[in-house]
Design an enzyme around this catalytic site. Structure first.
Site, PDB file in Angstrom:
ATOM      1  N   HIS A 165      -6.821  -7.126   0.400  1.00  0.00           N
ATOM      2  CA  HIS A 165      -5.765  -6.003   0.364  1.00  0.00           C
ATOM      3  C   HIS A 165      -4.672  -6.255   1.342  1.00  0.00           C
ATOM      4  CE1 HIS A 165      -4.091  -2.153  -0.875  1.00  0.00           C
ATOM      5  NE2 HIS A 165      -4.298  -1.671   0.300  1.00  0.00           N
ATOM      6  N   TRP A 206     -12.531   4.896  -3.177  1.00  0.00           N
ATOM      7  CA  TRP A 206     -11.845   4.807  -1.940  1.00  0.00           C
ATOM      8  C   TRP A 206     -11.258   6.431  -1.327  1.00  0.00           C
ATOM      9  CZ3 TRP A 206     -10.716   3.775   2.894  1.00  0.00           C
ATOM     10  CH2 TRP A 206      -9.589   3.858   3.290  1.00  0.00           C
ATOM     11  N   ASP A 263      -6.979  -8.567  -4.236  1.00  0.00           N
ATOM     12  CA  ASP A 263      -6.992  -7.216  -4.211  1.00  0.00           C
ATOM     13  C   ASP A 263      -7.404  -6.304  -5.286  1.00  0.00           C
ATOM     14  OD1 ASP A 263      -6.511  -4.386  -3.155  1.00  0.00           O
ATOM     15  OD2 ASP A 263      -4.387  -4.777  -3.269  1.00  0.00           O
ATOM     16  N   ASP A 311       1.091  -1.256  -0.002  1.00  0.00           N
ATOM     17  CA  ASP A 311      -0.124  -0.103  -0.024  1.00  0.00           C
ATOM     18  C   ASP A 311       0.976   1.051  -0.059  1.00  0.00           C
ATOM     19  OD1 ASP A 311      -3.042   0.544   0.529  1.00  0.00           O
ATOM     20  OD2 ASP A 311      -1.880   2.175   1.653  1.00  0.00           O
ATOM     21  N   TRP A 312       0.574   2.497   0.957  1.00  0.00           N
ATOM     22  CA  TRP A 312       1.511   3.545   0.837  1.00  0.00           C
ATOM     23  C   TRP A 312       2.764   2.987   1.216  1.00  0.00           C
ATOM     24  CZ3 TRP A 312       2.422   8.479  -0.404  1.00  0.00           C
ATOM     25  CH2 TRP A 312       1.561   8.878  -0.942  1.00  0.00           C
TER      26      TRP A 312
END
Length: 299
Positions: free
Chosen positions: A276, A161, A247, A120-121
């Site tokens: 995810h 999102w 995901d 993710d980030w």
């Protein structure tokens, strides 16, 4: 510009399930940043970077597996998350500020020969930092992550999102992790994901993240990420993908990186079972893939 800084009370983190780790702190840009430091202190570091809206708790089942294999595991809480300080306004956060905060921690700890593990980030930050500081890194493992430049269309799931994160009157981190995982979290696990956020005022960093993803070619981060891709397109150190099979946001990103990054050639890329948050669904297989990669490199 002065910042209003919030710090989650320690009482919120008492007796968390499966989180027995000793806290460590460093000052970055006047903010207290928390990180875990497990395993042999003289071993090469495995840097585990979380994303949105989680914190180092996400890696609780992976850290012991990698530490037991003889690796030093560093797992920070990004600013705005976990036990780290939380600037109170969404406008206090930018892609570059997160880069500076993460870089400040890595430089203070003088981490070298790093194996980056990111999702993710954590991927948006870690991949760019590795590309800008390649001399510090020996390998990269990416699970459900990417380094977007804004030159590609974003999935509709991501657009929804981003809108939700910015404008929804309710933003429940535990529920988000729960929905983004195949398995259901227990009540104690949900409490742990809510622990950093005693009220809505603590959630500015979590709400800000989706809007900071480069989504157009003229985004402020686009040029820096394009330059990072120039480096990654010549990266010949080991590069392993460990994406999950469920995901919708990062689906296909593993194949994209396998085709573009030389160090991904010939690696035993794996597809893990999960949503995810694959650290919740397949933590031990994820950790073993990291250990196996490092064993092959050291063998």
């Amino acid at each position: 510009m002065s910042r209003d800084i919030l710090r989650t009370p320690e009482s919120r983190f008492e007796r968390l399930l499966d989180y027995p780790f000793e806290p460590h702190y460093r000052d970055v840009d006047g903010l207290r940043m928390h990180y875990l430091d497990e395993g042999p202190a003289d071993a090469d570091p495995v840097l585990m970077l979380h994303g949105e809206p989680s914190w180092s708790y996400l890696y609780r089942h992976m850290i012991p597996v990698c530490a037991a294999a003889g690796h030093r595991v560093i797992a920070p809480d990004l600013i705005g998350f976990g036990k780290s300080d939380k600037p109170a306004r969404i406008g206090d956060y930018s892609y570059q500020s997160h880069m500076d905060w993460l870089g400040g921690l890595i430089e203070q700890l003088d981490l070298n020969r790093i194996t980056l593990v990111c999702q993710d980030w954590g991927s948006l930050l870690g991949l760019r930092y590795a590309a800008e500081n390649p001399e510090r890194f020996r390998a990269i493992v990416v699970g459900n992550g990417m380094l977007p430049t804004g030159d590609q269309a974003m999935p509709r799931a991501f657009q929804l999102w981003k809108t939700f994160a910015l404008y929804s009157p309710v933003f429940p981190p535990a529920r988000i992790v729960d929905v983004g995982s195949f398995r259901r979290l227990s009540r104690d696990e949900r409490r742990a994901y809510e622990a950093p956020f005693p009220s809505r005022h603590y959630k500015a960093g979590a709400r800000a993240f989706p809007a900071l993803v480069p989504a157009s070619p003229n985004d402020p981060a686009t040029e820096a990420n394009r330059r990072a891709w120039e480096v990654l397109s010549q990266w010949d150190n080991p590069f392993l993908t460990t994406f999950s099979n469920g995901d919708p946001i990062t689906k296909g990103g593993d194949r994209y990186m396998q085709e573009r990054i030389p160090g991904a050639q010939g690696q035993p890329h794996v597809t893990l079972k999960g949503g995810h948050f694959l650290q919740e669904d397949s933590p031990v297989p994820f950790a073993r893939a990291i250990n196996d990669l490092l064993a092959r490199m050291d063998g």
